[in-house]
Design a protein around this motif. Structure first.
Motif, PDB file in Angstrom:
ATOM      1  N   LEU A  44      -3.018   3.397   5.452  1.00  0.00           N
ATOM      2  CA  LEU A  44      -3.021   3.559   4.007  1.00  0.00           C
ATOM      3  C   LEU A  44      -3.800   2.409   3.375  1.00  0.00           C
ATOM      4  CD1 LEU A  44       0.651   4.677   3.223  1.00  0.00           C
ATOM      5  CD2 LEU A  44      -1.357   6.072   3.722  1.00  0.00           C
ATOM      6  N   PRO A  45      -4.887   2.708   2.667  1.00  0.00           N
ATOM      7  CA  PRO A  45      -5.717   1.645   2.095  1.00  0.00           C
ATOM      8  C   PRO A  45      -5.198   1.211   0.727  1.00  0.00           C
ATOM      9  CG  PRO A  45      -6.720   3.765   1.650  1.00  0.00           C
ATOM     10  CD  PRO A  45      -5.457   4.054   2.432  1.00  0.00           C
ATOM     11  N   LEU A  46      -5.708   0.093   0.268  1.00  0.00           N
ATOM     12  CA  LEU A  46      -5.490  -0.294  -1.119  1.00  0.00           C
ATOM     13  C   LEU A  46      -6.255   0.670  -2.016  1.00  0.00           C
ATOM     14  CD1 LEU A  46      -5.892  -4.132  -0.627  1.00  0.00           C
ATOM     15  CD2 LEU A  46      -3.826  -3.019  -1.490  1.00  0.00           C
ATOM     16  N   LEU A  65       7.962  11.628   2.141  1.00  0.00           N
ATOM     17  CA  LEU A  65       7.747  12.571   3.238  1.00  0.00           C
ATOM     18  C   LEU A  65       9.090  13.078   3.771  1.00  0.00           C
ATOM     19  CD1 LEU A  65       4.850  10.881   5.263  1.00  0.00           C
ATOM     20  CD2 LEU A  65       4.773  13.131   4.162  1.00  0.00           C
ATOM     21  N   ALA A  66      10.024  12.165   4.011  1.00  0.00           N
ATOM     22  CA  ALA A  66      11.328  12.570   4.528  1.00  0.00           C
ATOM     23  C   ALA A  66      12.075  13.438   3.525  1.00  0.00           C
ATOM     24  CB  ALA A  66      12.157  11.334   4.880  1.00  0.00           C
ATOM     25  N   ALA A  67      11.979  13.104   2.238  1.00  0.00           N
ATOM     26  CA  ALA A  67      12.661  13.886   1.210  1.00  0.00           C
ATOM     27  C   ALA A  67      12.111  15.306   1.148  1.00  0.00           C
ATOM     28  CB  ALA A  67      12.517  13.201  -0.148  1.00  0.00           C
ATOM     29  N   ALA A  68      10.784  15.439   1.237  1.00  0.00           N
ATOM     30  CA  ALA A  68      10.175  16.764   1.119  1.00  0.00           C
ATOM     31  C   ALA A  68      10.361  17.588   2.388  1.00  0.00           C
ATOM     32  CB  ALA A  68       8.684  16.622   0.806  1.00  0.00           C
ATOM     33  N   VAL A  69      10.317  16.952   3.544  1.00  0.00           N
ATOM     34  CA  VAL A  69      10.427  17.677   4.802  1.00  0.00           C
ATOM     35  C   VAL A  69      11.873  18.040   5.105  1.00  0.00           C
ATOM     36  CG1 VAL A  69      10.170  17.477   7.305  1.00  0.00           C
ATOM     37  CG2 VAL A  69       8.321  16.729   5.794  1.00  0.00           C
ATOM     38  N   SER A  70      12.781  17.060   4.980  1.00  0.00           N
ATOM     39  CA  SER A  70      14.161  17.255   5.416  1.00  0.00           C
ATOM     40  C   SER A  70      15.173  17.289   4.282  1.00  0.00           C
ATOM     41  CB  SER A  70      14.554  16.143   6.398  1.00  0.00           C
ATOM     42  OG  SER A  70      13.748  16.180   7.548  1.00  0.00           O
ATOM     43  N   THR A 121       0.818  -1.215   0.000  1.00  0.00           N
ATOM     44  CA  THR A 121       0.000   0.000   0.000  1.00  0.00           C
ATOM     45  C   THR A 121       0.853   1.266   0.000  1.00  0.00           C
ATOM     46  OG1 THR A 121      -0.225  -0.310   2.400  1.00  0.00           O
ATOM     47  CG2 THR A 121      -2.072  -0.994   1.025  1.00  0.00           C
ATOM     48  N   ALA A 122       2.114   1.139  -0.389  1.00  0.00           N
ATOM     49  CA  ALA A 122       3.016   2.286  -0.596  1.00  0.00           C
ATOM     50  C   ALA A 122       3.458   2.942   0.701  1.00  0.00           C
ATOM     51  CB  ALA A 122       2.377   3.321  -1.527  1.00  0.00           C
ATOM     52  N   LYS A 123       3.503   2.195   1.793  1.00  0.00           N
ATOM     53  CA  LYS A 123       3.929   2.768   3.072  1.00  0.00           C
ATOM     54  C   LYS A 123       5.378   3.253   2.992  1.00  0.00           C
ATOM     55  CE  LYS A 123       3.027  -1.012   5.319  1.00  0.00           C
ATOM     56  NZ  LYS A 123       2.542  -1.809   4.173  1.00  0.00           N
ATOM     57  N   THR A 124       6.260   2.397   2.498  1.00  0.00           N
ATOM     58  CA  THR A 124       7.670   2.772   2.375  1.00  0.00           C
ATOM     59  C   THR A 124       7.843   3.926   1.405  1.00  0.00           C
ATOM     60  OG1 THR A 124       8.405   0.527   2.893  1.00  0.00           O
ATOM     61  CG2 THR A 124       9.965   1.934   1.705  1.00  0.00           C
ATOM     62  N   TRP A 125       7.139   3.872   0.294  1.00  0.00           N
ATOM     63  CA  TRP A 125       7.196   4.910  -0.739  1.00  0.00           C
ATOM     64  C   TRP A 125       6.779   6.257  -0.154  1.00  0.00           C
ATOM     65  CZ3 TRP A 125       9.176   5.485  -5.411  1.00  0.00           C
ATOM     66  CH2 TRP A 125       8.634   6.390  -6.322  1.00  0.00           C
ATOM     67  N   VAL A 126       5.677   6.267   0.606  1.00  0.00           N
ATOM     68  CA  VAL A 126       5.190   7.510   1.199  1.00  0.00           C
ATOM     69  C   VAL A 126       6.166   8.022   2.251  1.00  0.00           C
ATOM     70  CG1 VAL A 126       3.365   8.527   2.619  1.00  0.00           C
ATOM     71  CG2 VAL A 126       2.767   7.072   0.688  1.00  0.00           C
TER      72      VAL A 126
END
Length: 370
Positions: free
Chosen positions: A231-233, A105-110, A96-101
């Motif tokens: 995170l849903p399908l 998130l880390a790339a955009a924030v930090s 469900t793209a948990k790792t992808w998200v």
């Protein structure tokens, strides 16, 4: 305390560049037009982080591609959590793209998604807290120079976002090392009589798998330190087709695979098969199906189509055909050789065989199973 482990030149040759390298142009464009308030040490405002994940068009016409296709409110809740003193737990079934998200998130924030702890059954406490350079330790005793900071400690010191993958795979006693970090925002180093205090901007994103419940269930004390976003399908076939086609195109470019003409037809077919077997019912609602033991996630659909593209490019005429994806589908469905094979055979004979326009796929499935 920040350590750069990859140069920009090396990132350009990476098989799978980190998000901050792969989408550097978009992040730069967002930062240039982002005039909204930013939390301390954030590279972008929460609004811009959400735009980066969900996609959109900037006032100067720059197109921001969607990184996640799903409910906007879920992404906004995740981003808002990181702007507070609560850690974020992304929960969901596999694929469900948990790792992808979490990476984006880390790339955009930090601006750095590499402060990562990969959770396994063998993850030691040092991976979460700190370790020691034993040569330095034996030669000079405990010292700050001998200390080897974990990604979490580095994130605390630099005010950045740390990531922990598969939190529920980590042993419970190692998980509990996070309680003081998340509640007191400090990491004691008793060997030195010191501590590392988190500076503003620090937070943590963890992921956990619904299927792993009961493996190393989070304690109530630790769970209270997280805000959980499930995170849903993908809700609709169209959304899942969109996700698969985008990710396959990105992966194909990284692998130098030529785009397959008319490949969307096979992508839709793969998604249809996975959704029907996953849901236990055909898309028209007329036939109830048995579901196999695997998850048949969107991530697996991406893998099947990418493998089909490689077959078409290297052993075919470059056109993605049913025979290129049939073997991959069978491999994804049949995880239990006994039970899942029966489920697949029933699906092929009762649904695939009778469906208009699927005769070529039926023949490919029969041939691949022989």
């Amino acid at each position: 305390m920040t350590v750069s482990v990859q140069t920009d030149a090396a990132a350009g040759e990476a098989l799978r560049p980190h998000a901050e390298h792969a989408f550097a142009d978009e992040l730069t464009a967002l930062a240039a037009t982002d005039d909204r308030p930013r939390p301390a040490r954030w590279k972008l405002s929460p609004w811009a982080v959400s735009t980066y994940l969900l996609g959109g068009t900037l006032p100067d016409g720059t197109l921001i591609t969607p990184k996640y296709v799903g409910p906007r409110r879920l992404v906004e809740a995740a981003v808002a959590t990181l702007a507070t003193d609560r850690a974020l737990l992304l929960l969901g079934v596999p694929g469900t793209a948990k790792t992808w998200v979490s990476e984006h998130l880390a790339a955009a924030v930090s601006g750095d998604s590499t402060l990562l702890v990969q959770g396994t059954a063998g993850t030691p406490e040092e991976a979460v807290r700190y370790g020691w350079n034993y040569a330095q330790l034996l030669a000079h005793g405990p010292s700050r120079e001998a200390l080897v900071p974990s990604p979490v400690m580095r994130a605390m010191a630099d005010g950045m976002t740390a990531r922990i993958e598969e939190l529920t795979r980590i042993p419970a006693d190692v998980q509990d090392a996070l309680i003081t970090i998340l509640s007191e925002k400090t990491l004691p180093v008793p060997e030195l009589g010191q501590e590392v205090q988190a500076v503003r901007g620090f937070n943590l994103v963890a992921t956990a798998n619904d299927r792993d419940r009961g493996v190393n269930e989070l304690s109530s004390a630790l769970r209270r330190r997280f805000n959980t976003v499930v995170l849903p399908l993908p809700a609709t076939p169209e959304a899942e087709v969109d996700i698969v086609s985008r990710r396959v195109a990105q992966t194909g470019r990284a692998l130098d695979l030529p785009p397959a003409p008319d490949g969307m037809a096979e992508i839709r077919r793969v998604v249809t098969v996975f959704r029907e077997l996953r849901d236990g019912i055909t898309t028209d609602g007329r036939t109830t199906l048995k579901s196999p033991s695997g998850t048949l996630s969107t991530a697996e659909a991406i893998s099947v189509v990418t493998g089909g593209l490689a077959l078409a490019a290297h052993f075919g005429d470059g056109v993605l055909r049913p025979g290129d994806v049939a073997a991959g589908i069978i491999g994804a469905v049949i995880r239990d050789p006994a039970a899942d094979r029966v489920v697949w055979q029933e699906y092929v004979e009762t649904v695939v065989r009778e469906r208009d326009g699927w005769k070529d796929f039926y023949r490919a499935c029969r041939e691949a199973a022989e």
